[in-house]
Design an enzyme around this catalytic site. Structure first.
Site, short mmCIF file in Angstrom:
data_model
loop_
_atom_site.label_atom_id
_atom_site.label_comp_id
_atom_site.label_asym_id
_atom_site.label_seq_id
_atom_site.Cartn_x
_atom_site.Cartn_y
_atom_site.Cartn_z
N ASN A 149 8.25 -12.80 5.51
CA ASN A 149 7.97 -12.09 4.27
C ASN A 149 8.35 -12.86 3.01
O ASN A 149 7.89 -12.53 1.92
CB ASN A 149 8.70 -10.74 4.27
CG ASN A 149 10.16 -10.88 4.63
OD1 ASN A 149 10.49 -11.25 5.77
ND2 ASN A 149 11.05 -10.60 3.70
N GLN A 178 3.91 -8.13 7.62
CA GLN A 178 3.27 -9.01 6.63
C GLN A 178 1.98 -9.64 7.15
O GLN A 178 1.19 -10.17 6.38
CB GLN A 178 4.24 -10.12 6.21
CG GLN A 178 5.36 -9.68 5.30
CD GLN A 178 4.86 -9.17 3.95
OE1 GLN A 178 3.76 -9.50 3.50
NE2 GLN A 178 5.67 -8.37 3.29
N SER A 198 3.12 -1.48 8.73
CA SER A 198 3.48 -0.52 7.68
C SER A 198 2.33 -0.36 6.71
O SER A 198 1.78 -1.36 6.21
CB SER A 198 4.73 -1.00 6.95
OG SER A 198 5.09 -0.11 5.91
N HIS A 200 1.90 0.63 3.57
CA HIS A 200 1.88 0.25 2.16
C HIS A 200 1.73 -1.25 1.94
O HIS A 200 1.61 -1.71 0.81
CB HIS A 200 3.10 0.80 1.42
CG HIS A 200 4.39 0.09 1.68
ND1 HIS A 200 4.94 -0.80 0.78
CD2 HIS A 200 5.25 0.15 2.71
CE1 HIS A 200 6.07 -1.27 1.25
NE2 HIS A 200 6.29 -0.70 2.43
N THR A 236 7.86 16.79 12.69
CA THR A 236 6.49 17.17 12.34
C THR A 236 5.74 15.99 11.74
O THR A 236 6.21 15.37 10.79
CB THR A 236 6.50 18.34 11.35
OG1 THR A 236 7.22 19.44 11.93
CG2 THR A 236 5.09 18.78 11.00
N CYS A 323 13.48 -5.78 -0.10
CA CYS A 323 14.65 -5.11 0.46
C CYS A 323 15.95 -5.85 0.15
O CYS A 323 17.03 -5.30 0.31
CB CYS A 323 14.50 -4.97 1.97
SG CYS A 323 13.13 -3.90 2.44
#
Length: 380
Positions: A149, A178, A198, A200, A236, A323
């Site tokens: 990344n 990535q 992921s 996003h 859920t 991060c």
């Protein structure tokens, strides 16, 4: 604004947002409920799982919906370790993993598991033979990032998978966050047992992701409850997020070849321009790197100040991974690549998407030159 921090997050497609809103408004039932609204939501969830499986060329039963890359990585690593702790206590990873992997390994180390960290060469690439040398009778897991990344290096995942086929008791986990949509990776019959993506990172919404779990692989669930997601991940399901994520994945996969070609052209222009500046050290290797990530250092200058100067020009870039960027510590990836602490402290990351244009390059390069000159005068 010129947005060049797509490795941190991408702007959601309009169709993705519209899909999320429609599902949230019209199909808001709990998919576990027995009434009509629940049945409608369950049908959408089943369709999304089938579509995601088709796009990734795997079975629907191998798709586990998660809340994103960090959860997927943690479930893969901790779930494997807890499930197979009676079989062995040794796990292997690399020195250049995303924090959601490296920190999970640190937690396992504190619980008494033995961890081997495989080094990388000066280009940030793992040698498969180094992994082989670390394998023991007690090894139960190998976890390797596909595309780094920070600098964009591509690891030889297929070769690693081929190696581990000789060791059927060792599971292979791949952080593909990535790589998805930029660097193809076949999951079926590749030796990969677990793989994380992921939403996003490919123009989907935050809070949604997928963990591929190969048929026959068992994990200890980290979240106990109603046994949703084939009992791997209770809670859920976020039906609106999942449906919109599969839409983003479909758009991304269908347009990948065209988009990668465009991004590669833009990347080449950036690299050629950066090379012309004697104050810049290029950290991303030209060979075996993803099309969308360019990492470079400005000799002797702190990256945080430089980023804010570019932002004043309407240009958004970043330092290390999102991060880790607020920790203001040297890039561990660059240090692992045997770069100096000065270089690791002054790293900048440009990360592209299909939304970027070739004509932006000259604007950004001029802004970079201007910022370097401005900072150079201040330092004098």
């Amino acid at each position: 604004m010129i947005y060049l921090d797509n490795s941190a997050t991408t702007k959601p497609f309009n169709d993705v947002i519209n899909s999320f809103v429609k599902i949230s408004q019209d199909y808001f039932g709990n998919p576990s409920s027995l009434h009509r609204l629940g049945g409608e939501a369950e049908k959408l969830l089943t369709q999304a799982r089938q579509q995601a499986a088709n796009l990734l060329e795997v079975s629907p039963s191998e798709i586990i919906f998660t809340a994103g890359g960090s959860e997927g990585n943690n479930l893969a690593i901790k779930g494997t370790v807890l499930q197979h702790k009676n079989r062995g206590n040794h796990i292997i990873t690399t020195e250049i993993e995303h924090p959601s992997v490296s920190e999970a390994f640190q937690q396992m180390k504190k619980l008494g598991f033995e961890v081997s960290y495989v080094p990388v060469n000066h280009n940030g690439i793992v040698d498969v033979e180094d992994i082989k040398r670390e394998i023991r009778e007690t090894t139960i897991l190998v976890s390797v990032i596909h595309v780094n990344n920070e600098v964009g290096t591509i690891q030889p995942i297929i070769d690693i998978g081929g190696l581990l086929k000789q060791y059927p008791k060792i599971l292979l986990h791949v952080d593909h966050v990535q790589g998805i949509g930029k660097v193809p990776l076949k999951l079926h019959n590749s030796g990969i047992d677990l793989c994380t993506i992921s939403a996003h990172k490919f123009n989907g919404l935050k809070g949604t992701g997928i963990l591929y779990v190969k048929q026959g692989v068992n994990l200890a669930p980290l979240i106990s409850g109603g046994e949703q997601e084939m009992q791997f991940r209770s809670g859920t399901e976020n039906v609106a997020g999942i449906v919109s994520m599969t839409k983003a994945l479909r758009i991304t996969i269908e347009n990948m070849e065209e988009n990668v070609k465009k991004i590669n052209k833009i990347k080449t222009e950036y690299i050629n321009g950066l090379k012309r500046n004697s104050n810049i050290t290029l950290n991303t290797p030209v060979e075996q790197s993803a099309p969308h990530i360019i990492n470079f250092s400005i000799n002797g200058l702190k990256s945080e100040v430089f980023i804010h100067l570019l932002e004043e020009e309407g240009i958004i870039v970043s330092t290390t991974s999102a991060c880790s960027s607020k920790k203001q510590s040297p890039s561990k990836t660059l240090l692992a690549m045997k770069k100096s602490k000065e270089i690791a402290n002054s790293a900048i990351r440009i990360s592209l998407s299909q939304s970027n244009e070739l004509q932006e390059v000259s604007i950004v390069l001029n802004a970079i030159d201007k910022a370097i000159n401005q900072l150079g005068k201040v330092m004098k």
